[in-house]
Scaffold this active site. Structure first.
Site, mmCIF file in Angstrom:
data_model
loop_
_atom_site.group_PDB
_atom_site.id
_atom_site.type_symbol
_atom_site.label_atom_id
_atom_site.label_comp_id
_atom_site.label_asym_id
_atom_site.label_seq_id
_atom_site.Cartn_x
_atom_site.Cartn_y
_atom_site.Cartn_z
ATOM 1 N N HIS A 80 18.163 109.953 -168.217
ATOM 2 C CA HIS A 80 19.554 110.242 -167.885
ATOM 3 C C HIS A 80 20.136 109.146 -167.000
ATOM 4 O O HIS A 80 21.299 108.768 -167.133
ATOM 5 C CB HIS A 80 19.655 111.595 -167.184
ATOM 6 N N ARG A 81 19.289 108.625 -166.116
ATOM 7 C CA ARG A 81 19.746 107.550 -165.215
ATOM 8 C C ARG A 81 20.030 106.269 -166.003
ATOM 9 O O ARG A 81 21.008 105.567 -165.738
ATOM 10 C CB ARG A 81 18.681 107.330 -164.143
ATOM 11 N N ASP A 91 23.490 110.759 -158.019
ATOM 12 C CA ASP A 91 23.263 112.180 -157.783
ATOM 13 C C ASP A 91 22.875 112.769 -159.126
ATOM 14 O O ASP A 91 23.578 112.589 -160.125
ATOM 15 C CB ASP A 91 24.500 112.891 -157.222
ATOM 16 N N SER A 92 21.741 113.401 -159.153
ATOM 17 C CA SER A 92 21.204 113.865 -160.419
ATOM 18 C C SER A 92 20.553 115.220 -160.239
ATOM 19 O O SER A 92 20.254 115.641 -159.116
ATOM 20 C CB SER A 92 20.193 112.852 -160.974
ATOM 21 N N LYS A 129 9.982 105.964 -169.572
ATOM 22 C CA LYS A 129 10.926 106.922 -168.986
ATOM 23 C C LYS A 129 12.251 106.234 -168.671
ATOM 24 O O LYS A 129 13.331 106.766 -168.964
ATOM 25 C CB LYS A 129 10.355 107.551 -167.709
ATOM 26 N N ASN A 141 15.008 108.212 -151.389
ATOM 27 C CA ASN A 141 14.012 108.696 -152.339
ATOM 28 C C ASN A 141 13.330 107.491 -152.990
ATOM 29 O O ASN A 141 13.947 106.752 -153.756
ATOM 30 C CB ASN A 141 14.707 109.563 -153.397
ATOM 31 N N LYS A 142 12.059 107.280 -152.683
ATOM 32 C CA LYS A 142 11.353 106.084 -153.141
ATOM 33 C C LYS A 142 11.286 106.005 -154.660
ATOM 34 O O LYS A 142 11.421 104.927 -155.251
ATOM 35 C CB LYS A 142 9.942 106.041 -152.548
ATOM 36 N N PHE A 146 8.561 111.934 -160.400
ATOM 37 C CA PHE A 146 8.859 112.598 -159.141
ATOM 38 C C PHE A 146 9.798 113.760 -159.426
ATOM 39 O O PHE A 146 10.315 113.913 -160.534
ATOM 40 C CB PHE A 146 9.480 111.611 -158.135
#
Length: 211
Positions: free
Chosen positions: A198-199, A84-85, A193, A25-26, A170
């Protein structure tokens, strides 16, 4: 295993050198690479190494993050970091949750506009007064080729909006407005962001533990 709010006690530090971001996932690769800047790491994605994407057969964020990290570490011979989110909607009992990407699947690939519409339709079906509270969860799994794994979990709370707004992000970013902001993830600059996501919450725990 380290959860949000815990003081993680890492068994192993991550030494400078090559690190595989176990994702194709870019957008996700870009966000994780930005968080890793300045750490003396030679970051490369699974896609750049032409590594296959393992089937995400886990039923939790922890399980899926681990299987992706382990697969990339095993195949590359380098430490690998996987995320994994997912979006968890209160009114839907936490769905789509760990199946966030599945809601976007079509015979020709992932359609995130379709996925956002599915979420909105499901929420509206609950009634006009239903809560629109939601949160994103991210679990980072850091795996070494010898099988050692560390996990870190982060969360960001917010509200679902409709119609979607913004083009910067995204996935479900255009329908998620984080608490304390009047813009969606997809309307905020990348730097903003990244600072509240969360990341990033998961990354801060990993940072304190392994660097």
């Amino acid at each position: 295993m380290s959860g949000e709010g815990d003081i993680p006690q890492a068994i192993r530090k991550l030494a400078p050198g090559k690190l595989v971001i176990a994702s194709h996932n870019k957008g996700k690769v870009r966000e994780i690479a930005a968080l890793l800047e300045g750490r003396g790491l030679d970051v490369v994605s699974a896609a750049e190494l032409d590594l296959p994407e393992p089937a995400e057969t886990g039923t939790t964020f922890f399980a899926n993050a681990e299987l992706k990290a382990r697969a990339a570490a095993d195949l590359s011979g380098y430490p690998a970091l996987a995320d994994d989110s997912g979006l968890c909607v209160d009114a839907l009992g936490g769905d789509p949750g760990v199946y966030t990407a599945d809601w976007a699947e079509t015979p020709t690939g992932r359609d995130w506009n379709l996925a956002m519409q599915k979420v909105e339709d499901a929420v509206q079906a609950k009634g006009l007064d239903v809560s629109r509270a939601a949160h994103f969860v991210s679990v980072l799994a850091l795996a070494w080729p010898d099988g050692h794994v560390e996990w870190f979990e982060g969360r960001a709370d917010g509200t679902l909006v409709w119609p979607p707004r913004g083009t910067v992000g995204f996935g479900y970013d255009p329908v998620f407005q984080p608490l304390g902001h009047d813009q969606t993830y997809a309307e905020l600059p990348h730097e903003t962001k990244n600072a509240i996501s969360h990341r990033n919450a998961a990354f801060k725990l990993m940072e304190a533990a392994v660097f």
